[in-house]
Design an enzyme around this catalytic site. Sequence first.
Site, PDB file in Angstrom:
ATOM      1  N   ASP A   4      -0.325  -3.634  -4.055  1.00 24.44           N
ATOM      2  CA  ASP A   4      -1.545  -2.849  -4.115  1.00 24.44           C
ATOM      3  C   ASP A   4      -1.042  -1.336  -3.654  1.00 24.44           C
ATOM      4  O   ASP A   4      -1.662  -1.048  -2.672  1.00 24.44           O
ATOM      5  CB  ASP A   4      -2.816  -3.176  -3.256  1.00 24.44           C
ATOM      6  CG  ASP A   4      -4.003  -3.143  -3.983  1.00 24.44           C
ATOM      7  OD1 ASP A   4      -3.934  -2.576  -5.005  1.00 24.44           O
ATOM      8  OD2 ASP A   4      -5.009  -3.194  -3.703  1.00 24.44           O
ATOM      9  N   SER A  64       0.647  -1.242  -0.012  1.00 21.50           N
ATOM     10  CA  SER A  64      -0.176   0.084  -0.017  1.00 21.50           C
ATOM     11  C   SER A  64       0.955   1.530  -0.045  1.00 21.50           C
ATOM     12  O   SER A  64       1.724   1.608  -1.050  1.00 21.50           O
ATOM     13  CB  SER A  64      -1.087  -0.116   1.255  1.00 21.50           C
ATOM     14  OG  SER A  64      -1.802   1.000   1.243  1.00 21.50           O
ATOM     15  N   HIS A  83      -8.362  -4.614  -0.714  1.00 19.32           N
ATOM     16  CA  HIS A  83      -7.013  -3.952  -0.838  1.00 19.32           C
ATOM     17  C   HIS A  83      -5.893  -4.881  -0.499  1.00 19.32           C
ATOM     18  O   HIS A  83      -4.802  -4.915  -1.092  1.00 19.32           O
ATOM     19  CB  HIS A  83      -7.114  -2.745  -0.186  1.00 19.32           C
ATOM     20  CG  HIS A  83      -6.009  -1.838  -0.070  1.00 19.32           C
ATOM     21  ND1 HIS A  83      -5.305  -1.433  -1.171  1.00 19.32           N
ATOM     22  CD2 HIS A  83      -5.190  -1.180   0.876  1.00 19.32           C
ATOM     23  CE1 HIS A  83      -4.324  -0.602  -1.106  1.00 19.32           C
ATOM     24  NE2 HIS A  83      -4.377  -0.434   0.236  1.00 19.32           N
TER      25      HIS A  83
END
Length: 426
Positions: free
Chosen positions: A190, A166, A230
Amino acid sequence: MPPGPWKSCFWVGGLLLWLSVGSSGDAPPTPQPNCADFQSANLFEGTDLKVQFLLFVPSNPSCGQLVEGSSDLQNSGFNATLGTKLIIHGFRVLGTKPSWIDKFIRTLLLATNANVIAVDWIYGSTGVYFSAVKNVIKLSLEISLFLNKLLVLGVSESSIHIIGVSLGAHVGGMVGQLFGGQLGQITGLDPAGPEYTRASVEERLDAGDALFVEAIHTDTDSYSYLICDHMRAVHLYISALENSCPLMAFPCASYKAFLAGRCLDCFNPFLLSCPRIGLVEQGGVKIEPLPKEVKVYLLTTSSAPYCMHHSLVEFHLKELRNKDTNIEVTFLSSNVTSSSKITIPKQQRYGKGIIAHATPQCQINQVKFKFQSSNRVWKKDRTTIIGKFCTALLPVNDREKMVCLPEPVNLQASVTVSRDLNLACV
Ligand SMILES: *[C@@H]1O[C@H](CO)[C@@H](O)[C@H](O)[C@H]1NC(C)=O
Ligand SMILES: *[C@@H]1O[C@H](CO)[C@@H](O)[C@H](O)[C@H]1NC(C)=O
């Protein structure tokens, strides 16, 4: 099984690493008294950056050691001749240790003989998202100072692999940029969207940040359709490290084009070697130089190990029609079904699509067809079509792999027709 959520991947060119096989023993590690662990912050005190580097070595994979200076490293079992993998987490809304990180470290150490360093920036990653984003530059500088200490110990830049999750992916990108793109590899799991979709290449992970850069997206910023979670990218990567099944992706301009069966092979630009998720060198792409930037796509199931077998399905009409023809095609194996819609545009002879099936193609024993009526529901549509059905497992690098049903298929609108399918195992 419900149709699995899809995922798309975005890989970019450069160079890199190696793979070996591992299976994860799932026994939880017993906590050891002299091991260092992640910090826990809380919402109010967690916004100031306080970084810890936790080293995990193959001989003691569940015991973190706090390493700061070169002397810590020298007494820690850190081996400068092995590769080094740096894991960087992202925004931590509650200031807690990431739930996936212990398993990630363990699986990584089973999969490869390397030094694994987890970057704990729990302090600095919590509070509100924007305060975490504000710490990115400072964190990146601290990580690069730390990596410089590794270089002094004889570690080569190209043996360093950053895995960022992330927001951590963009931190990885910034660190990579501080090393002039000469680090071996960056894997972005991601990469975070908020604040970054319009960021410049200096600020976000991009293809120039390492010799080989890959980004695996399982979520999108456009919520026009709901995709997988996610954090799915992390679990997908863990699954790939466990090497349970190949997660191969196919180059395509868009997800829509991929589903429409317009991207079937690995010729362009990969010259027959489509990339795979995991620790294979350069994602398994065996060409030099690597293409600069390529988008690749694959479908996954909704639970581990996520792999699907992608098949091209084609329907060839015997006679042209004056309107579009829609046929639902379903594959059945003993416990799984999966479907796709083929559209044959009017005045064209054939249409195609992609079916992703959870079991190998040779376990599919039946195929069902339903010619979808275009008429109003209350008026029975007696239209029939005749055509030929063919299928092939992706990548279809060779049309000779196509297998067709021996007899033409006769379909009446809205009536389901079944045929046996006997495909050889590859
Ligand atoms: C470092 O790793 C290499 C390669 O596995 C091995 O040959 C060497 O003995 C290791 N060095 C130490 C100090 O453990
Ligand atoms: C389907 O059955 C096979 C063998 O019977 C099994 O290995 C597999 O896990 C099953 N798949 C699903 C999705 O239930």
